[in-house]
Design an enzyme around this catalytic site. Structure first.
Site: not given
Length: 356
Positions: A251, A280, A308
């Site tokens: 993360r 994000e 991601h």
């Protein structure tokens, strides 16, 4: 046999004849077919400011990345289950959900194969400077004029896999799978890091500082929790080898982005790759790792970023759909808890109790 109090299906809200599902981020994957009477609203994307209004009539909310906060839940009096289509759920307020009697489910280990394979992709890309070389070849005549681009490695040829020492931070399902893959690829040594500031070292592990100092590749595989935010900052980066790489498939925010950008610009380490960012979606100017060169920002060298997408494979989507269905239908049917001390593997919060 579990007691009847544990297996009683939740009541449908007064005035309703079926459950109502609200999907906040349908952009990530198609929903499975649910085998119970329901209505469903699928929103492809949802901004944080839109959550409260969208979930107000829901008994079931399917989330992913955008947080569903206690304030949002205040506006959703019938909410019974928050099903998170992800492995990491750092944004969920577990205590508040338990207090409200809201069940929380997730998709444990649903993306392990995909993420660890992506880790290897990022490792090779970073060590071989694949993105940098591609950009030079496709935007300049350097290769033609110089005859070779091997001088991109100022300290000489890069390490090969058989020379690498992998330090793994986070030895859960993801970390253990990564260890297996790294050994299969031929990494010389794999170190399993103990927790930061641990008072003792468990068998088979090395001290946190020892992992930092010995690793030539540092793999970030642990959950984002209060004690792992900024786990790797300037102090830790300065402890690493000059030829080390740091690769984050966990993360954003576990590795401090300001510190990492500085480390790469000043050459404290050889390179980095990350699939995750603190903010994000990311783009120009949203992170110290993504400077806007048009505004005069300095470039961050030797960095590879993917958006991601480490989790994104056919098998992960199938796993997420299966686990999402298992959690939601288990809640609807009252079958998530098997006994006083046992729940389905997808359960995080249930019957007012935090399970994991």
């Amino acid at each position: 046999m579990p007691s009847a109090s544990l297996t009683t299906p939740p009541a449908i809200p007064p005035g309703k004849d079926k459950h109502h599902i609200v999907v906040l981020e349908g952009i990530h994957a198609k929903m499975p077919t649910f085998d119970f009477p329901h209505t469903i609203d699928v929103h492809q994307r949802t901004a944080p400011s839109e959550v409260s209004e969208r979930i107000k009539d829901a008994t079931i909310v399917v989330g992913c990345v955008v947080p569903v906060t206690p304030k949002d839940m205040d506006n959703a009096p019938h909410l019974g289950v928050l099903a998170v289509m992800a492995v990491g759920i750092q944004w969920v307020d577990k205590k508040d959900c338990a207090r409200r009697g809201v069940t929380v489910t997730k998709c444990p280990a649903g993306n392990v194969d995909a993420v660890t394979e992506h880790f290897l992709g990022l490792y090779f890309a970073a060590r071989k400077r694949t993105v940098q070389v591609h950009n030079i070849v496709t935007t300049t005549s350097d290769w033609v004029e110089k005859g070779s681009l091997t001088k991109l490695w100022p300290s000489g040829p890069p390490l090969g896999a058989r020379q690498e020492t992998l330090g793994i931070m986070g030895y859960g399902t993801l970390g253990t799978r990564l260890e297996t893959l790294a050994k299969a690829v031929g990494f010389k040594e794999v170190l399993i890091s103990e927790r930061k500031n641990a008072k003792s070292i468990r068998p088979g592990r090395v001290a946190f500082e020892d992992a930092l100092q010995r690793a030539t590749v540092l793999g970030i595989c642990l959950p984002k929790e209060n004690d792992t935010i900024d786990l790797i900052g300037e102090k830790e980066l300065k402890m690493m080898k000059k030829d080390a790489l740091i690769i984050n498939v966990a993360r954003g925010g576990i590795v401090n982005e300001h510190a990492l950008a500085k480390a790469l610009k000043e050459g404290w380490i050889a390179g980095a790759a990350t699939d995750v960012l603190e903010t994000e979606p990311g783009g120009l100017g949203t992170s110290p790792l993504i400077p806007d060169l048009a505004k005069g920002d300095d470039a961050v060298p030797n960095l590879t970023i993917s958006s991601h997408i480490a989790w994104f494979t056919q098998s992960t989507i199938e796993n997420y759909q299966r686990l999402l269905k298992e959690g939601i239908e288990g809640w609807v049917n009252g079958t998530l808890q098997n006994s006083e001390d046992e729940v389905n593997k997808v359960v995080v919060v249930h019957n007012g109790r935090i399970w994991n």
